[in-house]
Design a protein around this motif. Structure first.
Motif, PDB file in Angstrom:
ATOM      1  N   GLU A  35       0.836  -1.202   0.000  1.00 19.23           N
ATOM      2  CA  GLU A  35       0.000   0.000   0.000  1.00 19.23           C
ATOM      3  C   GLU A  35       0.869   1.250   0.000  1.00 19.23           C
ATOM      4  O   GLU A  35       0.559   2.242  -0.674  1.00 19.23           O
ATOM      5  CB  GLU A  35      -0.926   0.003   1.214  1.00 19.23           C
ATOM      6  CG  GLU A  35      -1.837   1.229   1.268  1.00 19.23           C
ATOM      7  CD  GLU A  35      -2.749   1.258   2.477  1.00 19.23           C
ATOM      8  OE1 GLU A  35      -3.109   2.369   2.922  1.00 19.23           O
ATOM      9  OE2 GLU A  35      -3.096   0.166   2.983  1.00 19.23           O
ATOM     10  N   ARG A  53      -7.968   9.413  -1.137  1.00 16.77           N
ATOM     11  CA  ARG A  53      -9.293   9.057  -1.669  1.00 16.77           C
ATOM     12  C   ARG A  53      -9.196   7.874  -2.626  1.00 16.77           C
ATOM     13  O   ARG A  53     -10.024   6.949  -2.587  1.00 16.77           O
ATOM     14  CB  ARG A  53      -9.914  10.261  -2.370  1.00 16.77           C
ATOM     15  CG  ARG A  53     -10.313  11.403  -1.423  1.00 16.77           C
ATOM     16  CD  ARG A  53     -10.692  12.638  -2.206  1.00 16.77           C
ATOM     17  NE  ARG A  53     -11.790  12.387  -3.123  1.00 16.77           N
ATOM     18  CZ  ARG A  53     -12.076  13.142  -4.173  1.00 16.77           C
ATOM     19  NH1 ARG A  53     -11.311  14.201  -4.452  1.00 16.77           N
ATOM     20  NH2 ARG A  53     -13.101  12.855  -4.942  1.00 16.77           N
ATOM     21  N   GLU A  56      -8.506   4.707  -0.660  1.00 16.90           N
ATOM     22  CA  GLU A  56      -9.707   4.229   0.024  1.00 16.90           C
ATOM     23  C   GLU A  56     -10.632   3.505  -0.952  1.00 16.90           C
ATOM     24  O   GLU A  56     -11.244   2.485  -0.597  1.00 16.90           O
ATOM     25  CB  GLU A  56     -10.430   5.401   0.686  1.00 16.90           C
ATOM     26  CG  GLU A  56     -11.659   4.994   1.494  1.00 16.90           C
ATOM     27  CD  GLU A  56     -11.343   3.977   2.591  1.00 16.90           C
ATOM     28  OE1 GLU A  56     -12.218   3.119   2.860  1.00 16.90           O
ATOM     29  OE2 GLU A  56     -10.233   4.018   3.161  1.00 16.90           O
ATOM     30  N   ARG A  57     -10.742   4.006  -2.177  1.00 17.75           N
ATOM     31  CA  ARG A  57     -11.557   3.314  -3.194  1.00 17.75           C
ATOM     32  C   ARG A  57     -10.987   1.922  -3.473  1.00 17.75           C
ATOM     33  O   ARG A  57     -11.736   0.935  -3.566  1.00 17.75           O
ATOM     34  CB  ARG A  57     -11.583   4.141  -4.481  1.00 17.75           C
ATOM     35  CG  ARG A  57     -12.476   5.377  -4.404  1.00 17.75           C
ATOM     36  CD  ARG A  57     -12.137   6.359  -5.514  1.00 17.75           C
ATOM     37  NE  ARG A  57     -12.463   5.846  -6.835  1.00 17.75           N
ATOM     38  CZ  ARG A  57     -13.582   6.089  -7.506  1.00 17.75           C
ATOM     39  NH1 ARG A  57     -14.511   6.848  -6.944  1.00 17.75           N
ATOM     40  NH2 ARG A  57     -13.797   5.595  -8.701  1.00 17.75           N
ATOM     41  N   ARG A  59      -9.061   0.182  -1.441  1.00 13.47           N
ATOM     42  CA  ARG A  59      -9.171  -0.609  -0.216  1.00 13.47           C
ATOM     43  C   ARG A  59     -10.594  -1.149  -0.050  1.00 13.47           C
ATOM     44  O   ARG A  59     -10.784  -2.335   0.280  1.00 13.47           O
ATOM     45  CB  ARG A  59      -8.780   0.247   0.986  1.00 13.47           C
ATOM     46  CG  ARG A  59      -8.643  -0.520   2.286  1.00 13.47           C
ATOM     47  CD  ARG A  59      -8.269   0.393   3.439  1.00 13.47           C
ATOM     48  NE  ARG A  59      -6.978   1.043   3.238  1.00 13.47           N
ATOM     49  CZ  ARG A  59      -6.826   2.336   2.973  1.00 13.47           C
ATOM     50  NH1 ARG A  59      -7.881   3.135   2.885  1.00 13.47           N
ATOM     51  NH2 ARG A  59      -5.621   2.845   2.811  1.00 13.47           N
ATOM     52  N   THR A  60     -11.575  -0.306  -0.278  1.00 16.12           N
ATOM     53  CA  THR A  60     -12.970  -0.719  -0.137  1.00 16.12           C
ATOM     54  C   THR A  60     -13.318  -1.839  -1.113  1.00 16.12           C
ATOM     55  O   THR A  60     -14.082  -2.752  -0.783  1.00 16.12           O
ATOM     56  CB  THR A  60     -13.905   0.486  -0.372  1.00 16.12           C
ATOM     57  OG1 THR A  60     -13.611   1.491   0.602  1.00 16.12           O
ATOM     58  CG2 THR A  60     -15.366   0.084  -0.254  1.00 16.12           C
ATOM     59  N   ALA A  61     -12.742  -1.769  -2.318  1.00 16.03           N
ATOM     60  CA  ALA A  61     -12.987  -2.797  -3.330  1.00 16.03           C
ATOM     61  C   ALA A  61     -12.070  -4.002  -3.163  1.00 16.03           C
ATOM     62  O   ALA A  61     -12.109  -4.931  -3.986  1.00 16.03           O
ATOM     63  CB  ALA A  61     -12.807  -2.202  -4.721  1.00 16.03           C
ATOM     64  N   GLU A  62     -11.262  -4.009  -2.091  1.00 14.53           N
ATOM     65  CA  GLU A  62     -10.320  -5.088  -1.802  1.00 14.53           C
ATOM     66  C   GLU A  62      -9.346  -5.301  -2.959  1.00 14.53           C
ATOM     67  O   GLU A  62      -9.005  -6.433  -3.330  1.00 14.53           O
ATOM     68  CB  GLU A  62     -11.063  -6.385  -1.464  1.00 14.53           C
ATOM     69  CG  GLU A  62     -11.949  -6.252  -0.233  1.00 14.53           C
ATOM     70  CD  GLU A  62     -12.611  -7.557   0.165  1.00 14.53           C
ATOM     71  OE1 GLU A  62     -12.583  -8.518  -0.629  1.00 14.53           O
ATOM     72  OE2 GLU A  62     -13.146  -7.613   1.286  1.00 14.53           O
ATOM     73  N   TYR A  80     -10.713   3.422 -10.611  1.00 15.46           N
ATOM     74  CA  TYR A  80     -10.459   3.508  -9.177  1.00 15.46           C
ATOM     75  C   TYR A  80      -9.574   4.709  -8.838  1.00 15.46           C
ATOM     76  O   TYR A  80      -9.614   5.222  -7.721  1.00 15.46           O
ATOM     77  CB  TYR A  80      -9.791   2.229  -8.665  1.00 15.46           C
ATOM     78  CG  TYR A  80     -10.729   1.059  -8.570  1.00 15.46           C
ATOM     79  CD1 TYR A  80     -11.685   0.979  -7.555  1.00 15.46           C
ATOM     80  CD2 TYR A  80     -10.668   0.015  -9.504  1.00 15.46           C
ATOM     81  CE1 TYR A  80     -12.544  -0.102  -7.470  1.00 15.46           C
ATOM     82  CE2 TYR A  80     -11.529  -1.070  -9.421  1.00 15.46           C
ATOM     83  CZ  TYR A  80     -12.465  -1.120  -8.405  1.00 15.46           C
ATOM     84  OH  TYR A  80     -13.332  -2.180  -8.326  1.00 15.46           O
TER      85      TYR A  80
END
Length: 221
Positions: A35, A53, A56-57, A59-62, A80
């Motif tokens: 990361e 930002r 985070e997109r 990360r949220t989508a793995e 993304y």
């Protein structure tokens, strides 16, 4: 290439004053080395808030996984990365880096390389320049290399310790030749320079609140 000399005593004094003023920075903010590397690629010419930002997109989508990201089509990856500027270009650069990292065996394999060899390998990846390579070496692989950025040039140029317009490698060598090779300390020093340059030693500096004003030609003026 001309060798620059950085006065060690003054450089250490700058570090101490910045640390006393701003406190530990705990930089680079990331949960994993991968990361951190993704963030380093994305932050080129981009505000960190926008990088966060985009991270985070992902990360949220793995998607913050080297195996998954390496398999993503460019147009999907670019979606993304929309929060960052030039997201299509950033997608190409991040894809090139991720595929190199994946094909090279990842963190465990690359950690076995000597610092100079690893730096050379990073610089051979499309879109990876000296500053990004050194960010990755210092903060992901914990190697004692000093990162030079616009903030470092501004602060040390104003302090009269180093010429701001000198070549990247000259400046990096000056820090590394005159400071003990300590990755933790290098990382903290770089982070403190960034904090100070963002909040105090800005392009239009706030010299009245600067902890270094007594050492600075601009502040004394």
């Amino acid at each position: 290439m001309e060798r620059l000399v950085l006065e060690r005593t003054r450089a250490e004094a700058v570090f101490t004053r910045l640390l006393d003023t701003h406190g530990p920075q705990h930089w680079w903010p990331a949960d994993t080395p991968f990361e951190m590397m993704v963030g380093a690629v994305l932050t080129q010419n981009t505000r960190w808030q926008n990088v966060e930002r985009a991270l985070e997109r992902l990360r949220t989508a793995e998607m913050l996984n080297v195996h998954i990201m390496a398999a993503l089509p460019l147009d999907v990856l670019a979606e993304y990365l929309r929060p960052v500027g030039y997201y299509n270009l950033k997608a190409r650069r991040l894809s090139a880096f991720t595929n190199w990292y994946h094909d090279s065996g990842g963190f465990e394999t690359l950690s076995g390389l000597e610092t100079g060899c690893l730096r050379e390998a990073l610089l051979n990846v499309s879109g990876i320049g000296p500053e990004t390579a050194d960010d990755i070496l210092l903060y992901a692989f914990y190697r004692p290399v000093f990162v030079i950025d616009a903030y470092t040039r501004r602060l040390f140029g104003r302090l009269g310790l180093l010429p701001a317009a000198a070549a990247y490698e000259q400046l990096r060598a000056a820090f590394e030749a005159n400071l003990s090779p300590d990755a933790g300390r290098y990382g903290e020093y770089h982070a403190l320079i960034v904090a100070h340059a963002k909040h105090v030693c800005r392009p239009r500096p706030d010299c009245s609140t600067c902890c270094l004003r007594g050492e600075c030609r601009l502040g004394r003026g």
